[in-house]
Structure formats: structure tokens, C-alpha cells
Write a protein that holds these residues in place. Structure first.
Motif, PDB file in Angstrom:
ATOM      1  N   THR A 170       0.057   5.244   0.706  1.00 31.53           N
ATOM      2  CA  THR A 170      -0.835   6.281   1.316  1.00 31.53           C
ATOM      3  C   THR A 170      -0.055   7.505   1.290  1.00 31.53           C
ATOM      4  O   THR A 170       0.988   7.714   1.601  1.00 31.53           O
ATOM      5  CB  THR A 170      -1.530   5.712   2.459  1.00 31.53           C
ATOM      6  N   GLY A 195      -4.046   4.361  12.527  1.00 32.16           N
ATOM      7  CA  GLY A 195      -5.161   4.253  11.499  1.00 32.16           C
ATOM      8  C   GLY A 195      -6.117   5.594  11.785  1.00 32.16           C
ATOM      9  O   GLY A 195      -5.905   6.507  12.521  1.00 32.16           O
ATOM     10  N   PHE A 234      -3.297   6.195   8.496  1.00 34.64           N
ATOM     11  CA  PHE A 234      -3.398   5.275   7.447  1.00 34.64           C
ATOM     12  C   PHE A 234      -4.835   4.938   7.323  1.00 34.64           C
ATOM     13  O   PHE A 234      -5.797   4.793   8.392  1.00 34.64           O
ATOM     14  CB  PHE A 234      -2.457   4.034   7.948  1.00 34.64           C
ATOM     15  N   ILE A 240       2.054   2.716  13.464  1.00 32.15           N
ATOM     16  CA  ILE A 240       0.938   2.921  12.306  1.00 32.15           C
ATOM     17  C   ILE A 240      -0.371   3.278  13.059  1.00 32.15           C
ATOM     18  O   ILE A 240      -1.008   2.575  13.478  1.00 32.15           O
ATOM     19  CB  ILE A 240       0.841   1.986  11.212  1.00 32.15           C
ATOM     20  N   TYR A 279       0.916  -1.378  -0.048  1.00 40.07           N
ATOM     21  CA  TYR A 279      -0.072   0.082   0.194  1.00 40.07           C
ATOM     22  C   TYR A 279       0.960   1.193   0.062  1.00 40.07           C
ATOM     23  O   TYR A 279       1.917   1.210   0.619  1.00 40.07           O
ATOM     24  CB  TYR A 279      -0.872   0.142   1.229  1.00 40.07           C
ATOM     25  N   THR A 322       3.425   7.406   2.693  1.00 43.22           N
ATOM     26  CA  THR A 322       3.909   6.267   3.585  1.00 43.22           C
ATOM     27  C   THR A 322       3.553   4.765   2.611  1.00 43.22           C
ATOM     28  O   THR A 322       2.505   4.641   2.187  1.00 43.22           O
ATOM     29  CB  THR A 322       2.705   6.040   4.593  1.00 43.22           C
ATOM     30  N   ALA A 329       3.577   6.673  11.396  1.00 42.15           N
ATOM     31  CA  ALA A 329       2.747   7.081  10.467  1.00 42.15           C
ATOM     32  C   ALA A 329       1.521   7.644  10.969  1.00 42.15           C
ATOM     33  O   ALA A 329       0.975   6.734  11.757  1.00 42.15           O
ATOM     34  CB  ALA A 329       2.595   5.974   9.293  1.00 42.15           C
TER      35      ALA A 329
END
Length: 307
Positions: free
Chosen positions: A162, A241, A276, A239, A160, A302, A273
Motif C-alpha cells: 500500500t 487502519g 492501511f 499498523i 499487500y 508499506t 504504518a
């Protein structure tokens, strides 16, 4: 970690409700969506009840459905219809060896994070991914649905890319992807199912977190516990989200600024990050928990690679 086998046309996929009550229409329409993908959905006997309070069914009935789905060699994957609360009732009664001996994809998020921790304890990769409501209310070509079906059919690797976020800590990391819903993870602390204590120490962890309807101070308290326990700073990367359905508080305008300030306060310098696309929104990319992950965070993007 064991990678479950890829799904093929005609393979059976069980639909279970291991936690909170689910609208029957979501289960029925999700079954139709899976049929359209060439799969054979099996709605387990208690997926639609009878309900027990707020739970989709009594503990014994929810457990029986899950054990039957794990044990049936013709069932190749298990789709959880909804999270909510209740999966932790089942953990003590499911032998991890049963999962290891019958490895198959577990699919879901939110409270399903407790079952993901059980799969991780068993040494089997599972899929933090959309559930019945997503499949029944969003178009079949939604990018998260297609990403999920790609992993189920073709397996790993997947990657992925992003957009980046202003609050990132740039850097690169490799490790085992773990995590899920932060409140659920926090509730498993100091138990045999704590996902932050289950990873191969030689690999290290990349931790993913998300949550819904938690106040900013409550999330800060949970993350502070991880820090005071020495768990977060041992992770190779973090990460963040989606955190949804909360309001600003007097200390922080949003969850991201609070997390940034908390990491700075404790001088935690791992790559981080933000933003996400995974969590309690339509933008919920499937994440294979337990898989080997490589993460690259730059001011531009990312990139998360999983194998």
C-alpha cells in the motif's frame, strides 16, 4: 496457530448475527453472493432474529447459533453478518478447546474483534474482513472481496503493498498479527481474552487498530492505557487502519496526527504504518489475525506479508 482448511466448491459457510440487528436483505444478498462463489451458505436460525432490543437476537439464541456453527463438521467457515455490539456477551460461554478442535475461518470485523480474540485464545487464525453489507452492496469483483476469497480458497501466504504516509516510522518487523477494533480491544483489557496478552512471547506482536465514531481524545485515552500498561511498547510494530466518522478537536487536526504525537510523547520507536486500507470503509483488506506477519515500512510503501 492453527490455520483453518481452505474452502472448496460446495463447502458450507454459516451466516450468523452475533451482535447488533442486521437488515435481512443484507443477509439474503450476502448468501446469494456466496452462492455465486460456489459455496453453500447456511443462514443460522437466529441470524434474522427475533431481535432483542438492539441485539440481533437474545444472548442464548446468538450463542446457540455460534456454537452450532462451530460444532457442525460440515460447516467450514463462519461469516458474521454485522458487528455493532454484543459479542462480548458470548465469550464466557464458548470453550476455546471447542474452537481448537473444530478450526474454521471466522470472518468479520468491528465488534467481531471480541470473537477474533477468542479464536486467538484457542490458537486458531481468523479473518478480520468484510461482512454481509459489503458482499451485498459492492460488486463481486471488488478488490477486498477478491482478496478475502483468495485467502478462504487458497489459504496463506498473502502479501499487500500500500502507499506510504507522511507520518510513518520507517522500519521492519516480524511477529504475530493481532488487534482489530480499538474500542473492543480496550474493553477486553485485564480479561482472559485480551489479545495483546495472548501472543506467543517468542514471536511478539504486530498490532493493527481501527475504529469508527470515536472522538480523538477517546482514542488517545485508549492508546494511553495501552502505553501505561506497557503493552504498546512491547509490540514489534503498529499498523493504523481507518479511523472514520469523527471530527477534528482543538488539539489535533486528525487521528493520525494525534497518534503520531502520542507515540513521540512516550518515545515509542517501533515501526508505525498509517492509512492501511482496513476498517469501517469499503476499502477493508482481509487480515488473518494470529498469522505470522512481516512488515516493511518505507517512505514509498508499506508491505505486509502474512503466512
Amino acid at each position: 496457530m492453527i490455520k483453518p482448511s481452505n474452502l472448496k466448491s460446495g463447502h458450507k459457510i454459516a451466516i450468523i448475527s452475533p451482535a447488533t440487528i442486521v437488515k435481512p436483505i443484507y443477509i439474503d444478498q450476502a448468501a446469494e453472493a456466496l452462492k455465486a462463489e460456489g459455496l453453500k451458505p447456511i443462514i443460522m436460525p437466529h441470524a434474522k432474529g427475533p431481535a432483542k432490543g438492539s441485539y440481533a437476537a437474545a444472548d442464548a439464541d446468538r450463542l446457540a447459533d455460534l456454537l452450532a456453527a462451530i460444532s457442525d463438521p460440515e460447516i467450514k467457515a463462519i461469516l458474521c453478518a454485522r458487528g455493532g455490539y454484543g459479542c462480548n456477551h458470548l465469550l464466557h460461554a464458548i470453550p476455546p478447546q471447542l474452537i481448537a478442535d473444530n478450526p474454521k475461518w471466522l470472518i468479520g470485523f468491528s465488534d467481531i474483534s471480541a470473537l477474533h480474540a477468542l479464536w486467538q485464545k484457542a490458537g486458531v487464525i481468523s479473518l478480520h474482513a468484510p461482512m454481509a453489507k459489503h458482499l451485498s452492496t459492492l460488486p463481486a469483483d471488488h478488490y477486498c472481496t477478491r482478496a478475502m476469497m483468495h485467502i478462504l480458497r487458497d489459504g496463506l501466504p498473502t502479501e499487500y503493498m500500500t502507499p506510504s504516509h507522511p507520518l510513518i516510522t520507517r522500519g521492519e518487523a516480524q511477529g504475530i498479527l493481532a488487534g482489530g477494533n480499538l474500542a473492543v480491544i480496550n474493553g477486553l483489557a485485564a480479561t482472559p481474552f485480551d489479545p495483546l496478552n495472548l501472543a506467543d512471547s517468542s514471536e511478539g506482536l504486530i498490532l493493527f487498530i481501527e475504529d469508527i465514531a470515536e472522538k480523538i481524545y477517546a482514542v488517545e485515552r485508549m492508546l494511553t492505557r495501552l502505553i501505561l500498561a506497557g503493552q504498546l511498547q512491547k509490540c514489534k510494530a503498529l499498523i493504523v487502519g481507518h479511523f472514520t466518522e469523527y471530527t477534528p478537536d482543538p488539539n489535533h487536526p486528525d487521528m493520525e496526527h494525534m497518534i503520531r504525537a502520542l507515540l513521540d510523547r512516550y518515545d515509542i520507536k517501533i515501526p508505525v504504518a498509517f492509512g492501511f486500507p482496513a476498517g469501517h470503509t469499503d476499502d477493508n483488506l482481509p487480515l488473518p489475525l494470529g498469522a505470522k506477519a512481516s512488515l516493511s515500512i518505507t517512505p514509498d510503501s508499506t508491505i505486509l506479508s502474512l503466512e
